[in-house]
Design an enzyme around this catalytic site. Structure first.
Site, short mmCIF file in Angstrom:
data_model
loop_
_atom_site.label_atom_id
_atom_site.label_comp_id
_atom_site.label_asym_id
_atom_site.label_seq_id
_atom_site.Cartn_x
_atom_site.Cartn_y
_atom_site.Cartn_z
NE ARG A 76 -3.55 -2.29 2.75
CZ ARG A 76 -3.22 -3.42 3.39
NH1 ARG A 76 -2.02 -3.53 3.95
NH2 ARG A 76 -4.08 -4.42 3.46
CE LYS A 100 -6.33 -0.60 4.63
NZ LYS A 100 -7.61 -0.76 3.89
CG HIS A 172 -4.94 0.20 -4.09
ND1 HIS A 172 -4.32 0.18 -2.85
CD2 HIS A 172 -5.89 -0.76 -4.03
CE1 HIS A 172 -4.90 -0.73 -2.09
NE2 HIS A 172 -5.84 -1.32 -2.78
NE ARG A 175 -2.98 -3.95 -1.24
CZ ARG A 175 -2.40 -4.65 -0.28
NH1 ARG A 175 -1.08 -4.63 -0.16
NH2 ARG A 175 -3.12 -5.37 0.56
CG HIS A 198 -5.92 -9.13 1.36
ND1 HIS A 198 -6.21 -9.58 0.09
CD2 HIS A 198 -5.61 -7.81 1.21
CE1 HIS A 198 -6.07 -8.59 -0.77
NE2 HIS A 198 -5.71 -7.52 -0.12
CE1 TYR A 207 -6.10 -7.67 -6.77
CE2 TYR A 207 -6.29 -8.81 -4.67
CZ TYR A 207 -6.02 -7.68 -5.39
OH TYR A 207 -5.65 -6.53 -4.72
#
Length: 246
Positions: A76, A100, A172, A175, A198, A207
Site C-alpha cells: 500500500r 492495516k 493501488h 498493488r 489481507h 482477483y
C-alpha cells in the site's frame, strides 16, 4: 448506512426496549452497486513503467527502487512511504511490513527489486529521518508525492506502451498488479492473501474474477455437449428469389 447499522448494533444490547426498532433498521438491505474488475497492468505495460525512471540520476534511481518495491511487495502507498531502514534485512534481502491493523508480514524481494533497492541505499546518504525513500532535502516522501512521481513516470511509459494512456495508473493499481502476477504464477489465492497482508480470503477473491487464466484452464477440462450436425438446404423459392435480385 454502514454507520447507522453499526450504531444500532451498539444499541441492541443497551436498549432492550428498542429491540424491535433496532431489528427493523438492521434488516434494511444495502444498496446494490456494480462490482468492477480490479484494474492492473499487463506485463509489457508494467515493464515500460519500471523502465521509465532515469537510472543515471539520483531521483531516477530512487524512483526506480520505489516502483520495483511497490510492485514486488504489493505495498500500500502508506506501507511504501512508511518503510524504514530498520525494516530491511540486507543479508536475506527481505523486508518487514506493518500493514492495516498493525499486522506485520515479512516479504522476500525479487532479485530486480533487491538490486534496485541496493542501488538506492548506496547513494541515499545519511539523513536524519529513518524512512527509506526521501526527497533531495532528506525529508520522507508523502503518499501524494509518490502519486505525483508515479503519474509522471506513467506518462513517460505511455509513449512506449499506448495502452497505458487509457489506464489510470495509481499506487493501488501497482498493488493489484502484484496480486495478479502472484496469482497467475502460483494459482493459489491463499498465497496472494498472505503476500498482500489481507485479513481474510474474502478480500482476495476479487482477483480471481479478473484473472482469465483460471477460466481458460476450466474450459480445457470441460467436456461440452455435442453440436448437432446438419447442412442447410434452401428451398427452391429462396433460390429463385436470390437469383431474381442478383
Amino acid at each position: 448506512m454502514a454507520a447507522i447499522k453499526s450504531f444500532f448494533r451498539f444499541l441492541e444490547y443497551r436498549q432492550p426496549a428498542a429491540l424491535d426498532q433496532v431489528r427493523r433498521v438492521l434488516a434494511i438491505p444495502f444498496k446494490k452497486t456494480d462490482t468492477r474488475l480490479v484494474p492492473y497492468l499487463l506485463r509489457e505495460e508494467l515493464q515500460a513503467l519500471l523502465d521509465a525512471p532515469d537510472p543515471t540520476t539520483r531521483d531516477g534511481i530512487r524512483d526506480r527502487a520505489m516502483l520495483h518495491m511497490a510492485v514486488c511487495a504489493g505495498l500500500r502507498v502508506s506501507e511504501l512511504t512508511g518503510l524504514k531502514i530498520g525494516d530491511i534485512d540486507m543479508s536475506s534481502m527481505s523486508i518487514r511490513v506493518v500493514g492495516k491493523g498493525r499486522r506485520e508480514r515479512a516479504l522476500p524481494l525479487w532479485k530486480p527489486a533487491a538490486t534496485a533497492l541496493r542501488a538506492w541505499l548506496a547513494i541515499r546518504g545519511k539523513v536524519a529521518t529513518p524512512e527509506v525513500f526521501v526527497s533531495a532535502r532528506g525529508e520522507p516522501l508523502s503518499r501524494w508525492g509518490f502519486a505525483y512521481l508515479l503519474k509522471q513516470h506513467a506518462a513517460v511509459a505511455a509513449r512506449r506502451q499506448q495502452g497505458l494512456a487509457k489506464k489510470r495508473v495509481s499506487p493501488h493499481v501497482l498493488r493489484h498488479t502484484c496480486a495478479m502476477i502472484i496469482l497467475q504464477a502460483t494459482q493459489d489465492i491463499r498465497k496472494v492473501s498472505l503476500w498482500l497482508g489481507h485479513a481474510t480470503l474474502t478480500t482476495t477473491e476479487v482477483y480471481t474474477r479478473g484473472d482469465p487464466t483460471e477460466k481458460l484452464e476450466a474450459m480445457e477440462e470441460i467436456v461440452p455437449p455435442h453440436l448437432r450436425r446438419g447442412t442447410f438446404q434452401p428451398t427452391d423459392k429462396l433460390i429463385a428469389l436470390l437469383k431474381s435480385t442478383s
